[in-house]
Design a protein around this motif. Structure first.
Motif, mmCIF file in Angstrom:
data_model
loop_
_atom_site.group_PDB
_atom_site.id
_atom_site.type_symbol
_atom_site.label_atom_id
_atom_site.label_comp_id
_atom_site.label_asym_id
_atom_site.label_seq_id
_atom_site.Cartn_x
_atom_site.Cartn_y
_atom_site.Cartn_z
ATOM 1 N N UNK A 112 -1.810 2.828 11.720
ATOM 2 C CA UNK A 112 -0.536 3.248 11.134
ATOM 3 C C UNK A 112 -0.695 3.643 9.673
ATOM 4 N N UNK A 113 -0.015 4.682 9.273
ATOM 5 C CA UNK A 113 -0.159 5.238 7.929
ATOM 6 C C UNK A 113 0.651 4.404 6.941
ATOM 7 N N UNK A 114 -0.001 3.951 5.871
ATOM 8 C CA UNK A 114 0.653 3.178 4.829
ATOM 9 C C UNK A 114 1.221 4.109 3.750
ATOM 10 N N UNK A 115 2.201 3.629 3.020
ATOM 11 C CA UNK A 115 2.769 4.433 1.935
ATOM 12 C C UNK A 115 1.718 4.778 0.894
ATOM 13 N N UNK A 116 0.762 3.889 0.692
ATOM 14 C CA UNK A 116 -0.284 4.150 -0.294
ATOM 15 C C UNK A 116 -1.178 5.309 0.107
ATOM 16 N N UNK A 117 -1.200 5.678 1.396
ATOM 17 C CA UNK A 117 -2.010 6.800 1.857
ATOM 18 C C UNK A 117 -1.305 8.136 1.675
ATOM 19 N N UNK A 118 0.002 8.117 1.537
ATOM 20 C CA UNK A 118 0.780 9.356 1.481
ATOM 21 C C UNK A 118 0.709 9.934 0.073
ATOM 22 N N UNK A 224 3.793 13.607 -16.610
ATOM 23 C CA UNK A 224 2.566 13.171 -15.922
ATOM 24 C C UNK A 224 2.243 11.720 -16.226
ATOM 25 N N UNK A 225 2.520 11.287 -17.467
ATOM 26 C CA UNK A 225 2.229 9.900 -17.837
ATOM 27 C C UNK A 225 3.099 8.913 -17.073
ATOM 28 N N UNK A 226 4.222 9.403 -16.537
ATOM 29 C CA UNK A 226 5.089 8.535 -15.735
ATOM 30 C C UNK A 226 4.821 8.670 -14.240
ATOM 31 N N UNK A 227 4.467 9.883 -13.793
ATOM 32 C CA UNK A 227 4.298 10.128 -12.369
ATOM 33 C C UNK A 227 2.924 9.693 -11.873
ATOM 34 N N UNK A 228 1.866 10.069 -12.623
ATOM 35 C CA UNK A 228 0.496 9.828 -12.142
ATOM 36 C C UNK A 228 0.181 8.339 -11.968
ATOM 37 N N UNK A 229 0.530 7.455 -12.934
ATOM 38 C CA UNK A 229 0.202 6.034 -12.728
ATOM 39 C C UNK A 229 1.081 5.370 -11.686
ATOM 40 N N UNK A 230 2.224 5.988 -11.390
ATOM 41 C CA UNK A 230 3.143 5.392 -10.425
ATOM 42 C C UNK A 230 2.649 5.653 -9.010
ATOM 43 N N UNK A 231 3.035 4.773 -8.124
ATOM 44 C CA UNK A 231 2.643 4.943 -6.734
ATOM 45 C C UNK A 231 2.622 3.613 -6.014
ATOM 46 N N UNK A 232 1.988 3.617 -4.867
ATOM 47 C CA UNK A 232 1.923 2.426 -4.026
ATOM 48 C C UNK A 232 0.466 1.985 -3.923
ATOM 49 N N UNK A 233 0.210 0.749 -4.270
ATOM 50 C CA UNK A 233 -1.127 0.180 -4.204
ATOM 51 C C UNK A 233 -1.271 -0.655 -2.938
ATOM 52 N N UNK A 308 -4.244 -12.678 14.488
ATOM 53 C CA UNK A 308 -5.424 -12.330 13.699
ATOM 54 C C UNK A 308 -5.644 -10.812 13.720
ATOM 55 N N UNK A 309 -6.355 -10.332 12.716
ATOM 56 C CA UNK A 309 -6.645 -8.907 12.649
ATOM 57 C C UNK A 309 -6.574 -8.411 11.206
ATOM 58 N N UNK A 310 -6.729 -7.100 11.060
ATOM 59 C CA UNK A 310 -6.680 -6.465 9.746
ATOM 60 C C UNK A 310 -5.294 -5.848 9.558
ATOM 61 N N UNK A 311 -4.672 -6.146 8.432
ATOM 62 C CA UNK A 311 -3.332 -5.637 8.135
ATOM 63 C C UNK A 311 -3.311 -5.073 6.714
ATOM 64 N N UNK A 312 -2.290 -4.294 6.454
ATOM 65 C CA UNK A 312 -2.166 -3.645 5.150
ATOM 66 C C UNK A 312 -0.848 -4.034 4.504
ATOM 67 N N UNK A 313 -0.948 -4.456 3.256
ATOM 68 C CA UNK A 313 0.227 -4.811 2.470
ATOM 69 C C UNK A 313 0.280 -3.907 1.245
ATOM 70 N N UNK A 314 1.463 -3.554 0.806
ATOM 71 C CA UNK A 314 1.597 -2.568 -0.269
ATOM 72 C C UNK A 314 2.547 -3.057 -1.358
ATOM 73 N N UNK A 315 2.197 -2.700 -2.605
ATOM 74 C CA UNK A 315 3.019 -3.012 -3.776
ATOM 75 C C UNK A 315 3.308 -1.709 -4.509
ATOM 76 N N UNK A 316 4.573 -1.478 -4.788
ATOM 77 C CA UNK A 316 4.991 -0.260 -5.488
ATOM 78 C C UNK A 316 5.013 -0.496 -6.991
ATOM 79 N N UNK A 317 4.425 0.449 -7.741
ATOM 80 C CA UNK A 317 4.422 0.385 -9.202
ATOM 81 C C UNK A 317 5.022 1.681 -9.757
ATOM 82 N N UNK A 318 6.088 1.568 -10.534
ATOM 83 C CA UNK A 318 6.703 2.723 -11.188
ATOM 84 C C UNK A 318 6.630 2.513 -12.697
ATOM 85 N N UNK A 319 6.171 3.530 -13.406
ATOM 86 C CA UNK A 319 6.036 3.437 -14.852
ATOM 87 C C UNK A 319 6.907 4.485 -15.527
ATOM 88 N N UNK A 320 7.557 4.075 -16.616
ATOM 89 C CA UNK A 320 8.431 4.963 -17.378
ATOM 90 C C UNK A 320 8.175 4.774 -18.870
#
Length: 388
Positions: A112-118, A224-233, A308-320
């Motif tokens: 399944x596609x994670x937000x961090x991949x988009x 760019x300084x606000x958009x580029x560092x922002x995203x989902x890790x 059990x298994x491999x799972x993906x968790x995501x944290x959103x970071x927005x910078x302004x």
């Protein structure tokens, strides 16, 4: 004729800018403004070579079923950027499929596609994708032609150094130089006929053009300084039968606390908003005001499923940029990140315009030279000629 010529120049520059943006995006693995497809997996919506407007996820609405996204695939065709449609969503991510494919990507080996991949979301109006027909074919043709030229250069004495350069990088550089040359040619082009009658009007126009260039040079890096560092890790979590010293290997049904750090290496204060972007994540402190040269941190609790298994968790970071009160930025962010970015850009634009108006004004930009008015452009041209 002048209007037709100006419109033609604008159209040409716009086309060059589109192609350059597409090639830059291809080079960086991150669509910039525009993207394009090279296979028929999205036919008939997108035929091979068709382009689309690529919206960064931070500026797009929440991703929903029916959206067309470009994501960094893990397994599809050996991995890499893939443009497919979202056809479903599970607790573990999005389900995607090419419009021409009978099966979803997840029916194969792609997880399944994670937000961090988009990396981008294709622009749609009233549910219809905005398609730029064959623009990708033009870009690929130019890329191929440029590669052929580099092949010829490699066979010439002294041509190896140039030919060894990355084709896309050299093309992007050539496109940027073309844009700069077009702008300079328009700005420094010789005036013919009616010079005295229209001097004042052209001078005033150039003052506005100078302001526009200044705003562009300031707003683009600011945005760019606000958009580029922002995203989902993304955090890859292994749900195991027993605990482990590895912080990302968690006993099934258990949890682990990790530290999330943010630093500010810029000039202005920074506001960072850290939020969960998937299930199984909790963030202790979501809002941070960070002064120049300082850092801040928070903790995130990661939960492992019972299976059990491999799972993906995501944290959103927005910078302004901290150019508005913290409460205002948080409120605007709650509406949408693009609203907060636009408000900050508006503040910058207003301040720059006011400073420009007070310091320079919008009168024709001229120097006094030998008893007559001489435009700034003419003065620069004459100076360059003297040196040459």
């Amino acid at each position: 004729m002048e209007l037709r010529s100006s419109l033609g120049s604008v159209a040409t520059l716009a086309l060059v800018a589109v192609i350059v943006a597409m090639l830059v995006g291809q080079q960086l693995g991150q669509p910039i403004l525009f993207g394009f497809v090279v296979t028929g997996s999205m036919s008939p919506t997108l035929e091979p070579g068709d382009g689309f407007v690529a919206v960064p996820p931070v500026l797009a609405d929440d991703i929903e079923e029916g959206d067309v996204v470009t994501f960094d695939a893990r397994e599809l065709q050996g991995g890499g950027l893939t443009t497919h449609r979202v056809v479903g969503e599970t607790d573990e991510g999005y389900v995607t499929r090419g419009d021409a494919n009978p099966f979803t990507d997840q029916d194969g080996d792609e997880p399944p596609v994670q937000e961090s991949q988009i990396v981008s979301v294709a622009l749609q109006f009233d549910g219809e994708l905005v398609v730029i027909p064959s623009i990708g074919t033009v870009a690929l043709a130019l890329q191929g032609a440029f590669g052929a030229v580099m092949g010829v250069l490699s066979g010439l004495p002294g041509g190896d150094a140039v030919a060894d350069g990355n084709v896309e990088t050299l093309m992007v550089g050539g496109g940027v130089l073309l844009l700069l040359y077009s702008f300079a040619a328009d700005l420094l082009g010789s005036d013919r006929g009616g010079r005295d009658r229209s001097r004042s009007r052209r001078g005033a126009t150039r003052a506005g053009l100078v302001l526009a260039v200044i705003l562009l040079l300031i707003l683009v890096p600011a945005t760019a300084s606000m958009v580029i560092p922002s995203g989902v890790n993304e955090i890859t979590v292994v749900s195991s039968e027993s605990p482990s010293s590895n912080p990302t290997t968690i006993e099934r049904g258990g949890s682990q606390t990790v530290t999330y750090n943010i630093s500010n290496s810029g000039v202005f204060p920074q506001v960072a908003i850290i939020e969960p972007a998937s299930t199984g994540v909790e963030v202790a402190e979501t809002t941070h005001w960070i002064w120049r040269g300082q850092s801040a941190g928070t903790t995130a609790t990661i939960h492992a499923p019972d299976e059990t298994g491999v799972y993906y968790r995501s944290i959103s970071e927005r910078q302004y940029l901290g150019l508005l009160p913290l409460s205002v930025i948080v409120a605007l962010h709650a509406v949408h990140p693009v609203v907060a970015i636009a408000a900050i850009d508006l503040v910058i634009a207003v301040v720059v315009t006011v400073v420009f108006a007070l310091a320079v004004g919008f009168q024709p930009l001229r120097f006094r030279d030998t008893g007559r008015d001489t435009s700034v452009v003419d003065t620069v041209r004459r100076t360059v000629r003297k040196w040459l």
